[in-house]
Design a protein around this motif. Sequence first.
Motif, PDB file in Angstrom:
ATOM      1  N   GLY A 326     -26.619   9.109  57.840  1.00  0.00           N
ATOM      2  CA  GLY A 326     -26.943   7.982  56.974  1.00  0.00           C
ATOM      3  C   GLY A 326     -28.282   8.235  56.299  1.00  0.00           C
ATOM      4  O   GLY A 326     -28.807   9.340  56.347  1.00  0.00           O
ATOM      5  N   PRO A 327     -28.846   7.210  55.686  1.00  0.00           N
ATOM      6  CA  PRO A 327     -30.171   7.376  55.104  1.00  0.00           C
ATOM      7  C   PRO A 327     -31.210   7.543  56.213  1.00  0.00           C
ATOM      8  O   PRO A 327     -30.924   7.273  57.375  1.00  0.00           O
ATOM      9  CB  PRO A 327     -30.387   6.067  54.345  1.00  0.00           C
ATOM     10  N   ASP A 328     -32.393   8.007  55.857  1.00  0.00           N
ATOM     11  CA  ASP A 328     -33.466   8.090  56.853  1.00  0.00           C
ATOM     12  C   ASP A 328     -34.068   6.715  57.079  1.00  0.00           C
ATOM     13  O   ASP A 328     -34.409   6.340  58.199  1.00  0.00           O
ATOM     14  CB  ASP A 328     -34.565   9.043  56.358  1.00  0.00           C
ATOM     15  N   VAL A 329     -34.212   5.976  55.989  1.00  0.00           N
ATOM     16  CA  VAL A 329     -34.896   4.688  56.068  1.00  0.00           C
ATOM     17  C   VAL A 329     -34.072   3.626  55.360  1.00  0.00           C
ATOM     18  O   VAL A 329     -33.513   3.872  54.283  1.00  0.00           O
ATOM     19  CB  VAL A 329     -36.294   4.774  55.394  1.00  0.00           C
ATOM     20  N   SER A 359     -32.418   3.657  51.605  1.00  0.00           N
ATOM     21  CA  SER A 359     -31.491   2.663  51.060  1.00  0.00           C
ATOM     22  C   SER A 359     -32.172   1.298  51.020  1.00  0.00           C
ATOM     23  O   SER A 359     -32.844   0.910  51.982  1.00  0.00           O
ATOM     24  CB  SER A 359     -30.239   2.586  51.933  1.00  0.00           C
ATOM     25  N   ILE A 360     -31.976   0.578  49.915  1.00  0.00           N
ATOM     26  CA  ILE A 360     -32.509  -0.782  49.879  1.00  0.00           C
ATOM     27  C   ILE A 360     -31.422  -1.809  50.209  1.00  0.00           C
ATOM     28  O   ILE A 360     -31.663  -3.011  50.182  1.00  0.00           O
ATOM     29  CB  ILE A 360     -33.155  -1.154  48.516  1.00  0.00           C
ATOM     30  N   ASP A 375     -28.584  -1.082  60.783  1.00  0.00           N
ATOM     31  CA  ASP A 375     -28.127  -0.470  62.021  1.00  0.00           C
ATOM     32  C   ASP A 375     -26.872   0.370  61.806  1.00  0.00           C
ATOM     33  O   ASP A 375     -26.772   1.504  62.223  1.00  0.00           O
ATOM     34  CB  ASP A 375     -27.851  -1.588  63.029  1.00  0.00           C
ATOM     35  N   ARG A 376     -25.909  -0.237  61.080  1.00  0.00           N
ATOM     36  CA  ARG A 376     -24.638   0.451  60.844  1.00  0.00           C
ATOM     37  C   ARG A 376     -24.781   1.669  59.948  1.00  0.00           C
ATOM     38  O   ARG A 376     -23.955   2.577  59.986  1.00  0.00           O
ATOM     39  CB  ARG A 376     -23.652  -0.513  60.182  1.00  0.00           C
ATOM     40  N   SER A 377     -25.806   1.673  59.118  1.00  0.00           N
ATOM     41  CA  SER A 377     -25.951   2.770  58.150  1.00  0.00           C
ATOM     42  C   SER A 377     -26.267   4.082  58.841  1.00  0.00           C
ATOM     43  O   SER A 377     -26.139   5.148  58.257  1.00  0.00           O
ATOM     44  CB  SER A 377     -27.074   2.453  57.156  1.00  0.00           C
TER      45      SER A 377
END
Length: 426
Positions: A326-329, A359-360, A375-377
Amino acid sequence: MAAPLSPVRGMNDVLPEDEALWERLETEAARLFKAYDYRRIRIPVLERTELFRRSIGELTDIVEKEMYTFEDRGGDSVTLRPEATAGIVRACLTHGLLHNQQQKLWTSGPMFRREKPQKGRYRQFHQLSVEALGFEEPEIDAELIVMSARLWRALGVRPTKLLINSIGTPESRAGYKEVLVRYFSAHYERLDEDSRRRLERNPLRILDSKNPEMQELIRNAPVITEYLDEGSREHFERLRRLLEDAGIEYEVDPRLVRGLDYYTRTVFEWVTDRLGAQSAICAGGRYDGLVEQLGGRPTPAVGWALGVERVVELMRLDEAVPPPAGPDVFIVSAGDAARRAGFAVAEALRDRVAGISVSIGAPSAGFKSQMRRADRSGARFAVIIGDDEVAAGRYSLKPLRTDEPQEALELDELVRRVSSAPGPRE
Ligand code: ATP
Ligand code: MG
């Protein structure tokens, strides 16, 4: 509401969840081609129909049944490319790339064949293609095969077998063709419709038939090996020695002829028994006559094409790629000022941390829902911003994959912390 439109049969979408596999294959291939000094060329997906008729051959499955051919508005007959070799040779001739020069080229992209869609067989599929033009030495045939073997190692996939054969020169094939015509004529009643049509003009094609009912007849047909000319025989011997020196295992399959007319001497195919009926994952050979056939000077050449979808499927079976990260942040914000700050913090992280993914999410969603998405990302950190944090100029950095405590940090410190944390991108 109107019903959603379905895709054209046999044309696939490649979804983001498969991207890691595709990207890995493309990255490794590009690296490999560079290591062997092959340069990239990009050619159109649309060419004049004539190009494929003249190169692939009239009495082949591709030209007889599989091409997407249509008249454009100006009345020209054009065809969506079923393979890349013809287009690459055409491009070399268009731009004079073969005048006193040799070329080592690769390309990648979609190909189109109107076949019966099934697993591993599509109407739009992708190939990676490599071509070496202007070389007659068996070293180049060997180099191309060794390259493909190196790609399997780099990708962690295990094809089952490498099949090789030599189909000689057109002159030496003439004698063999006569023998084949005699053999198949003697079994005329067992030939299918395609084979009967090909019998006189292109009996070799019969050997490439996929019809299960034809296989026994094909198995018992005379083999080309005994009809090879001296030059082709020696070329093939040298190729075999080079492969042995390189530690590449192969099997000589005297019935391997390949489905396109332009091949001479070396032909080869990497096959697997793990993809059902669609067993060929990479195939190629020498095509010494093609450049001249397309209007250039006689130029020996050799190349291969790899079926991307089939190799990706093997990679999946061999678990060659970890599940996508997923994304880092993930930025989580609550309140108007916080939303604005969140957007700016995300940009600052992208500016200052090389290779980071941020990700925003959907900043208008409720706080709890944003936290759930974070959390899911799969993100390693959430940066939590409320209006209080904005006022204080400190943002909460919450590790999502470890039990470390959440900390309130100024932007500089936050950037440092995120960039020093070990993660998939480092
Ligand atoms: P096949 O024997 O499976 O029909 P082919 O001999 O027609 O393959 P080539 O023209 O040699 O295939 O193309 C090179 C590679 O491209 C094949 O080895 C295969 O991996 C892939 N390929 C060919 N046709 C398709 C298709 N319709 N869908 C998916 N991949 C394909
Ligand atoms: Mg085919």
